[in-house]
Design a protein around this motif. Sequence first.
Motif, mmCIF file in Angstrom:
data_model
loop_
_atom_site.group_PDB
_atom_site.id
_atom_site.type_symbol
_atom_site.label_atom_id
_atom_site.label_comp_id
_atom_site.label_asym_id
_atom_site.label_seq_id
_atom_site.Cartn_x
_atom_site.Cartn_y
_atom_site.Cartn_z
ATOM 1 N N GLU A 16 -1.079 -5.033 5.779
ATOM 2 C CA GLU A 16 -0.227 -4.039 5.693
ATOM 3 C C GLU A 16 0.651 -3.990 6.692
ATOM 4 O OE1 GLU A 16 -0.287 0.458 4.005
ATOM 5 O OE2 GLU A 16 -2.139 -0.187 4.934
ATOM 6 N N VAL A 17 1.997 -3.620 6.516
ATOM 7 C CA VAL A 17 2.966 -3.225 7.421
ATOM 8 C C VAL A 17 3.623 -1.980 7.179
ATOM 9 C CG1 VAL A 17 3.570 -5.842 8.026
ATOM 10 C CG2 VAL A 17 4.912 -4.454 6.241
ATOM 11 N N VAL A 18 3.801 -1.371 8.496
ATOM 12 C CA VAL A 18 4.379 0.040 8.278
ATOM 13 C C VAL A 18 5.518 0.148 9.367
ATOM 14 C CG1 VAL A 18 3.852 2.524 8.915
ATOM 15 C CG2 VAL A 18 1.986 1.131 8.056
ATOM 16 N N PHE A 60 5.601 -7.916 0.354
ATOM 17 C CA PHE A 60 4.895 -7.706 -1.109
ATOM 18 C C PHE A 60 4.786 -6.429 -1.290
ATOM 19 C CE2 PHE A 60 1.128 -7.722 -4.107
ATOM 20 C CZ PHE A 60 1.884 -8.267 -4.942
ATOM 21 N N LEU A 61 5.423 -5.583 -2.267
ATOM 22 C CA LEU A 61 5.375 -4.229 -2.447
ATOM 23 C C LEU A 61 4.766 -3.872 -3.704
ATOM 24 C CD1 LEU A 61 7.153 -1.858 -1.392
ATOM 25 C CD2 LEU A 61 8.785 -2.130 -2.985
ATOM 26 N N ILE A 62 3.652 -2.816 -3.372
ATOM 27 C CA ILE A 62 2.879 -2.129 -4.394
ATOM 28 C C ILE A 62 2.901 -0.770 -4.674
ATOM 29 C CG2 ILE A 62 0.424 -1.625 -4.995
ATOM 30 C CD1 ILE A 62 -0.490 -4.227 -3.599
ATOM 31 N N VAL A 78 7.717 -9.058 -4.953
ATOM 32 C CA VAL A 78 8.353 -9.664 -3.462
ATOM 33 C C VAL A 78 9.539 -9.067 -3.652
ATOM 34 C CG1 VAL A 78 8.828 -11.634 -2.347
ATOM 35 C CG2 VAL A 78 6.732 -11.592 -3.622
ATOM 36 N N VAL A 79 9.887 -8.551 -2.242
ATOM 37 C CA VAL A 79 11.177 -7.889 -1.992
ATOM 38 C C VAL A 79 12.191 -8.938 -1.840
ATOM 39 C CG1 VAL A 79 12.545 -6.677 -0.418
ATOM 40 C CG2 VAL A 79 10.180 -5.990 -1.165
ATOM 41 N N PRO A 80 13.415 -9.057 -2.503
ATOM 42 C CA PRO A 80 14.292 -10.210 -2.576
ATOM 43 C C PRO A 80 15.364 -10.180 -1.322
ATOM 44 C CG PRO A 80 15.015 -8.731 -4.093
ATOM 45 C CD PRO A 80 13.632 -8.159 -3.669
ATOM 46 N N TYR A 130 4.366 3.734 -1.823
ATOM 47 C CA TYR A 130 4.254 2.357 -1.787
ATOM 48 C C TYR A 130 3.379 1.788 -0.702
ATOM 49 C CZ TYR A 130 7.873 2.920 -5.015
ATOM 50 O OH TYR A 130 8.778 3.008 -6.397
ATOM 51 N N SER A 131 2.693 0.683 -1.064
ATOM 52 C CA SER A 131 2.057 -0.090 0.105
ATOM 53 C C SER A 131 2.871 -1.458 0.318
ATOM 54 C CB SER A 131 0.616 -0.620 -0.340
ATOM 55 O OG SER A 131 -0.169 0.366 -0.288
ATOM 56 N N VAL A 132 3.175 -1.498 1.582
ATOM 57 C CA VAL A 132 4.048 -2.761 1.916
ATOM 58 C C VAL A 132 3.244 -3.767 2.630
ATOM 59 C CG1 VAL A 132 6.301 -3.360 3.179
ATOM 60 C CG2 VAL A 132 5.942 -1.060 2.340
ATOM 61 N N LEU A 133 3.177 -5.147 2.330
ATOM 62 C CA LEU A 133 2.298 -5.882 2.999
ATOM 63 C C LEU A 133 3.202 -7.242 3.104
ATOM 64 C CD1 LEU A 133 0.572 -4.897 0.041
ATOM 65 C CD2 LEU A 133 -1.094 -5.379 1.747
ATOM 66 N N ARG A 134 2.727 -8.166 4.194
ATOM 67 C CA ARG A 134 3.095 -9.404 4.395
ATOM 68 C C ARG A 134 1.953 -10.430 4.397
ATOM 69 N NH1 ARG A 134 8.733 -9.862 5.003
ATOM 70 N NH2 ARG A 134 8.270 -11.653 6.249
#
Length: 436
Positions: A258-260, A307-309, A321-323, A335-339
Amino acid sequence: MNSKDRETKRVPAPRLRFPRFEGGWEEKSMRNLFSFLGNNSLSREKLNYISGKVKNIHYGDVHTTFSSHFDISLEQVPFINPDEDISRIKLENFVREGDLILADASEDTNDIGKAIEIISLKNQKVVSGLHTILARPNENTFSSGFLGHLFKSDYIRKQIQMESQGAKVLGLSVTRLAGINLFLPTLPEQTYIAAALSTLDATITAHQDKLKALQQHKQGLMQGLFPAEGEKMPRLRFPEFKECGDWQGKKMGEVLTEVVRPIKMADDQVYSLVTVKRRYGGVIKREDSYGKNILVKTQFLIEADDFLISKRQIVHSACGVVPKSLSGSIVSNEYSVLRTNEGYSIRFFQYFSQQPVLSRSFILSSNGIVIEKMLFNLKDWLNREFLFPTLPEQIRIAACLSSLDDLMTAQAEKIAALQEFKRGLMQGLFPRGGEG
């Protein structure tokens, strides 16, 4: 408007014309061109039969087949109950080739009065059913195929929509339909127009069929390139990986982190907000808004390949996936943001996330009783184990599936271009109306 007001008159010719044709078109009311016949009122719920002697066209069939000519033998129109006494159905209810069937009810203005021309019955018996109007042209009035296109023209559609009545459910009566006026060229010119547009329709259909074939091929590949439930290696494997053995179990927390990236918004700055569509529909732009107008002040920056949830919609597979085009947008803590971590490909994960085992895991890691109110537990999900191949195999799988996606995108663009070309052609081949 009475029949005297609707006498035949000349109208200006359309903007586009085949070389051999000259002069204006004729304007005639439908009451002078058609006989309006009855229909039966048997409901669709009682007509879901796959065999019988008589088929029944329902207004829903008209709505769904409006985009192309109607070939009754190719549509899933159910039969009337084989035990039904068809002798009580009036002979005028039975459809003939060349007839026009219109939908006389809809909740949507765009659907009301849609019409299909019956080109060929293929020796089948068909009746005009619930919420339809059966209009039978006078002899030698229309060339085969012309009516189907004429009733898609903008001017006819606008007239039909204006004549419809109702609040929640719109209705179109025979009386009001009969007063609508049509613009008609000679029979030979009708034949030319019908042939040109039908050929274009056939081209569009061929491209749509190709797109469906590509989609089905991709679906089959997806099923083969990932292990089936209970298996540890896929059924299909690229030659260079056949000796690599089983895929290895990894906790999702080893794959994603997870990234913040919190931001402090400025009132006078414009921010791009995104959302995630359900059923793997992807990350899309929602709106641009000034900071002062964004009610939720806790916002986070997202970057390309995140990767957005959606925490509240992930039970419906709302992730993606964020373009690159949306890099720099913002999301709330909904939202959860992950790499992906080192050793894992985000391109591979984009396809991996669409596997049934992942869809189930999204639900298993969500808390709540009512599905629409369930909330995603990221910590629980990151602790779950899934099977992954080596990075080279991930890259190979992603490249294969990406190439198919590129082909499908190009095919979809061809279809869109052809449909846009047809819209322009329709506008040119038919008079606009409003002039006399």
